[in-house]
Design an enzyme around this catalytic site. Sequence first.
Site, PDB file in Angstrom:
ATOM      1  CB  CYS A 102      61.392 -21.342  65.659  1.00 38.29           C
ATOM      2  SG  CYS A 102      62.153 -22.225  67.030  1.00 38.29           S
ATOM      3  NE  ARG A 144      64.133 -21.830  72.942  1.00 37.48           N
ATOM      4  CZ  ARG A 144      64.856 -21.960  74.035  1.00 37.48           C
ATOM      5  NH1 ARG A 144      64.525 -21.309  75.135  1.00 37.48           N
ATOM      6  NH2 ARG A 144      65.909 -22.757  74.056  1.00 37.48           N
ATOM      7  CG  LEU A 145      59.870 -26.772  68.331  1.00 38.64           C
ATOM      8  CD1 LEU A 145      58.756 -27.245  69.263  1.00 38.64           C
ATOM      9  CD2 LEU A 145      59.655 -27.335  66.935  1.00 38.64           C
ATOM     10  CB  ILE A 189      65.590 -27.811  68.647  1.00 39.44           C
ATOM     11  CG1 ILE A 189      64.141 -27.911  68.178  1.00 39.44           C
ATOM     12  CG2 ILE A 189      66.405 -28.962  68.047  1.00 39.44           C
ATOM     13  CD1 ILE A 189      63.953 -27.775  66.678  1.00 39.44           C
ATOM     14  CG  LEU A 190      70.242 -26.419  68.249  1.00 40.55           C
ATOM     15  CD1 LEU A 190      70.982 -25.350  67.451  1.00 40.55           C
ATOM     16  CD2 LEU A 190      70.973 -27.751  68.129  1.00 40.55           C
ATOM     17  N   GLY A 212      65.067 -21.841  62.405  1.00 42.94           N
ATOM     18  CA  GLY A 212      65.862 -22.728  61.575  1.00 42.94           C
ATOM     19  C   GLY A 212      67.103 -23.152  62.337  1.00 42.94           C
ATOM     20  CD  GLU A 213      70.270 -27.544  63.627  1.00 40.23           C
ATOM     21  OE1 GLU A 213      71.248 -28.154  64.100  1.00 40.23           O
ATOM     22  OE2 GLU A 213      69.164 -28.099  63.404  1.00 40.23           O
ATOM     23  CG  ASP A 246      71.463 -22.187  65.887  1.00 43.56           C
ATOM     24  OD1 ASP A 246      70.765 -21.836  66.860  1.00 43.56           O
ATOM     25  OD2 ASP A 246      70.985 -22.701  64.866  1.00 43.56           O
TER      26      ASP A 246
END
Length: 204
Positions: free
Chosen positions: A2, A52-53, A55-56, A79-80, A103
């Site tokens: 991202c 955006r990539l 993932i969650l 990030g995360e 998140d």
Amino acid sequence: MCGISGFCDFNKSLTLQNLITANNCLQHRGPDRGEVEIFETTNAIIGFGHRRLSILDLSELGNQPMYSDDRSIAIILYGEVYNFSEIRKELEDLGYNFHSRSDTEVIIKSYQHYGIEAVHKFIGMFAFALYDSNKQMVYLMRDRAGVKPLYYFYKNNCLLFASELKSLYTYPSFIKCINEEAVTLFFKYGYIGSPHTIFKDTFK
């Protein structure tokens, strides 16, 4: 991976197209989706862009900018936050409801409950920009270790920020003026340490 990009322009000269160009410069960081939003206030124009990539949360509920339920708060994150599940449970016990599994939404509701001090609860690698329209405040935050980069430029009443320096180049208000102190640091240490960058008025 991202990526985020944006500005807070008190001259009100930057446009939606400037934001789109800067955001598209980060397409390699987030090939799944690219969204932008402009917020106009009495004193400034604020732009938020996100690549955006997924993932969650792979659904559209994870798209960004993401907003609070009353749309008074907007956020762009990359990030995360590793411990978001624990924080989410804590907030649910306090009566908060969630619409996504991301998140990012946890950060918004943490901010609503704890204020900006909520950042001290987050464990992970991340950088985000948050706009609170009620307080007329824009916050830029990065993880403690600086794993996720965040660059910003401020001059002539214009703040630019992005995940990568090259995104800043696209803005007409960005000034490429070599920072001699940073050049000295590079030849002395082999790299340019924070908060300096190769350009004046530009920091990381």
